[in-house]
Design a protein around this motif. Structure first.
Motif, PDB file in Angstrom:
ATOM      1  N   THR A   1       0.827  -1.213   0.000  1.00 51.58           N
ATOM      2  CA  THR A   1       0.000   0.000   0.000  1.00 51.58           C
ATOM      3  C   THR A   1       0.857   1.257   0.000  1.00 51.58           C
ATOM      4  N   GLY A   2       1.848   1.295   0.886  1.00 53.25           N
ATOM      5  CA  GLY A   2       2.724   2.458   0.968  1.00 53.25           C
ATOM      6  C   GLY A   2       3.565   2.639  -0.279  1.00 53.25           C
ATOM      7  N   ALA A   3       4.074   1.530  -0.835  1.00 51.74           N
ATOM      8  CA  ALA A   3       4.899   1.626  -2.042  1.00 51.74           C
ATOM      9  C   ALA A   3       4.090   2.120  -3.237  1.00 51.74           C
ATOM     10  N   GLU A   4       2.831   1.699  -3.328  1.00 51.24           N
ATOM     11  CA  GLU A   4       1.995   2.137  -4.445  1.00 51.24           C
ATOM     12  C   GLU A   4       1.594   3.597  -4.318  1.00 51.24           C
ATOM     13  N   LEU A   5       1.473   4.104  -3.103  1.00 49.69           N
ATOM     14  CA  LEU A   5       1.092   5.507  -2.903  1.00 49.69           C
ATOM     15  C   LEU A   5       2.140   6.460  -3.452  1.00 49.69           C
ATOM     16  N   VAL A   6       3.399   6.087  -3.326  1.00 51.07           N
ATOM     17  CA  VAL A   6       4.483   6.975  -3.767  1.00 51.07           C
ATOM     18  C   VAL A   6       5.164   6.451  -5.027  1.00 51.07           C
ATOM     19  N   ASN A   7       4.615   5.383  -5.606  1.00 55.01           N
ATOM     20  CA  ASN A   7       5.212   4.774  -6.795  1.00 55.01           C
ATOM     21  C   ASN A   7       6.682   4.437  -6.585  1.00 55.01           C
ATOM     22  N   ALA A   8       6.976   3.805  -5.452  1.00 52.62           N
ATOM     23  CA  ALA A   8       8.361   3.473  -5.112  1.00 52.62           C
ATOM     24  C   ALA A   8       8.877   2.349  -6.000  1.00 52.62           C
ATOM     25  N   THR A   9      10.097   2.530  -6.490  1.00 53.39           N
ATOM     26  CA  THR A   9      10.749   1.515  -7.316  1.00 53.39           C
ATOM     27  C   THR A   9      12.219   1.441  -6.941  1.00 53.39           C
ATOM     28  N   GLY A  10      12.847   0.328  -7.275  1.00 50.47           N
ATOM     29  CA  GLY A  10      14.281   0.184  -7.070  1.00 50.47           C
ATOM     30  C   GLY A  10      14.680   0.312  -5.614  1.00 50.47           C
TER      31      GLY A  10
END
Length: 232
Positions: free
Chosen positions: A43-52
């Motif tokens: 959920t948190g990664a998708e909110l900020v579009n976190a990658t790598g």
């Protein structure tokens, strides 16, 4: 056929291995060192579009055994470890029937290994029984290696198929969703694998002592064959 001294040495070695199996299985069952997993706060990664490399800020961890464990949740704001217990906290969340079956089989491994060790020593230094508890019966007690393999298979199904790590991480969580990013089996799991290997080694030691397998059929001697021919 092994000599009396060779039998004593073989049965003594098997008794030591059996006692080691019982001790290792008991310690492994109680330690929270079966699985270590990395959990992604999706959920948190998708909110900020976190990658790598940014995903590392959303990677938590969970490590557990058969009774208790520790989890750390990271959703971009840091986290702290919390302890959890399978009984009674997680009974409604995990596949309880499968988990209890694994625990019961662990108890069987400890019990059969301890009993087998005692009978090995008795056959080494005492006069063995000529019943189920006797030399042939030693194969029965060493059959607990099958229980060890069942423990590994059923626990692996619980972790991989039933996604035990995700069930634990999402317990009492209504805001964030966690998913497995990577997991590995820890020392207690592999110690049980060693137990199954040592139990199989005990079966080999029994056979080296000259005791045939229970299903071994004795071949008729020439005298017996000749007597049967005379009857016809």
């Amino acid at each position: 056929m092994a000599s009396s001294r060779q039998k004593t040495l073989l049965f003594t070695a098997a008794g030591v291995l059996g006692f080691g199996c019982a001790l290792a299985a008991a310690v492994s069952t109680g330690l929270p060192l079966w699985v270590d997993a990395l959990m992604l706060c999706r959920t948190g990664a998708e909110l900020v579009n976190a990658t790598g490399a940014e995903l590392e800020q959303f990677l938590g961890a969970v490590s557990y055994g058969l009774f208790t464990g520790t989890r750390v949740r990271h959703c971009g704001l840091g986290g702290r470890p919390t302890r959890f217990y399978f009984f009674p906290d997680l009974l409604a969340q995990i596949p309880a029937g499968l988990h209890v079956t694994v625990l019961v089989l662990c108890c069987f491994v400890v019990l059969f290994s301890a009993l087998g060790s005692g009978f090995f020593f008795y056959n080494a230094f005492g006069r063995p029984y000529h019943t189920l508890h006797g030399p042939t019966g030693l194969y029965l007690w060493s059959a607990s290696s099958g229980c060890s393999l069942l423990v590994l298979v059923l626990f692996g199904c619980e972790v991989k198929i039933r996604r035990l790590s995700e069930l634990i991480s999402n317990f009492n969580e209504s805001t964030f969703v966690f998913q497995t990013h990577g997991e590995r089996y820890e020392r207690s799991y592999w110690l049980f694998f060693l137990v199954s290997f040592l139990q199989a080694t005990n079966v080999l030691l029994i056979r080296l002592s000259g005791i045939h397998f229970p299903f071994h059929q004795k071949e008729p001697t020439d005298a017996e064959t000749g007597a049967a021919d005379l009857m016809y």
